[in-house]
Design a protein around this motif. Sequence first.
Motif, PDB file in Angstrom:
ATOM      1  N   GLY A 155       3.768   2.519   3.993  1.00 36.36           N
ATOM      2  CA  GLY A 155       3.023   1.769   4.983  1.00 36.36           C
ATOM      3  C   GLY A 155       3.498   0.340   5.159  1.00 36.36           C
ATOM      4  O   GLY A 155       2.808  -0.482   5.763  1.00 36.36           O
ATOM      5  N   SER A 213       4.826  -3.058   6.426  1.00 39.89           N
ATOM      6  CA  SER A 213       4.846  -3.647   7.763  1.00 39.89           C
ATOM      7  C   SER A 213       5.596  -4.977   7.713  1.00 39.89           C
ATOM      8  O   SER A 213       5.669  -5.628   6.674  1.00 39.89           O
ATOM      9  N   CYS A 229       6.437  -8.615  10.224  1.00 42.99           N
ATOM     10  CA  CYS A 229       6.134  -9.390  11.419  1.00 42.99           C
ATOM     11  C   CYS A 229       6.841 -10.738  11.353  1.00 42.99           C
ATOM     12  O   CYS A 229       6.795 -11.417  10.327  1.00 42.99           O
ATOM     13  N   ARG A 255       4.291  -7.110  15.130  1.00 42.53           N
ATOM     14  CA  ARG A 255       4.228  -6.419  13.831  1.00 42.53           C
ATOM     15  C   ARG A 255       4.748  -4.997  14.014  1.00 42.53           C
ATOM     16  O   ARG A 255       4.383  -4.314  14.961  1.00 42.53           O
ATOM     17  N   CYS A 277       5.202  -1.293  11.965  1.00 45.53           N
ATOM     18  CA  CYS A 277       4.656  -0.567  10.818  1.00 45.53           C
ATOM     19  C   CYS A 277       5.289   0.811  10.634  1.00 45.53           C
ATOM     20  O   CYS A 277       5.419   1.271   9.507  1.00 45.53           O
ATOM     21  N   GLU A 278       5.623   1.459  11.724  1.00 45.72           N
ATOM     22  CA  GLU A 278       6.177   2.804  11.621  1.00 45.72           C
ATOM     23  C   GLU A 278       7.570   2.731  11.005  1.00 45.72           C
ATOM     24  O   GLU A 278       8.348   1.830  11.330  1.00 45.72           O
ATOM     25  N   VAL A 301      10.408  -0.160  11.660  1.00 45.47           N
ATOM     26  CA  VAL A 301      10.781  -1.084  10.582  1.00 45.47           C
ATOM     27  C   VAL A 301      12.286  -1.019  10.358  1.00 45.47           C
ATOM     28  O   VAL A 301      12.955  -2.049  10.247  1.00 45.47           O
ATOM     29  N   ASP A 331       3.735  -5.675   2.866  1.00 45.40           N
ATOM     30  CA  ASP A 331       3.776  -6.474   4.085  1.00 45.40           C
ATOM     31  C   ASP A 331       4.693  -7.680   3.866  1.00 45.40           C
ATOM     32  O   ASP A 331       4.669  -8.302   2.804  1.00 45.40           O
TER      33      ASP A 331
END
Length: 136
Positions: free
Chosen positions: A33, A35, A37, A50, A52-53, A57, A118
């Motif tokens: 998961g 992410s 940005c 952002r 996420c997939e 990414v 993240d």
Amino acid sequence: MTDRETLEGIINKLYEARAVNNIDALMSHTGPGFSFCLVGSGKLAPMAQRVCEPAAVDTAMRGLVADWDMSQIKTTRLYVDGDTVFAHRAGLIRYRGGREIHTEYLDRFTFKDGKIIDLTEFVDTLMVAETTGLVQ
């Protein structure tokens, strides 16, 4: 919560991988998961969204590695607060056309179970927009 020394070690390994454009090593520190940005205004869209997939990414990371040489950027300070690490970095970056810029920026990493879930980058968005030709 992962201990400070471990988190700092992961961040240092990630930046070592980034300096030599080793995407596989860089991404090996991310968790499920993950992410990413780049914080910025609409003028930087779609860079400042952002992702996420996994496919998005991967595309974003490959684009950053292809376009920006960060081998001369150094970490000036790491700040650790629980499972959050802030990295202040500074130095010379080179954009794909050969343009070199001295800059500094801040990365915020969030960890879960010893993996980065993240990464949010706070950069000089005007410098990025000018360097990439988005604004004159």
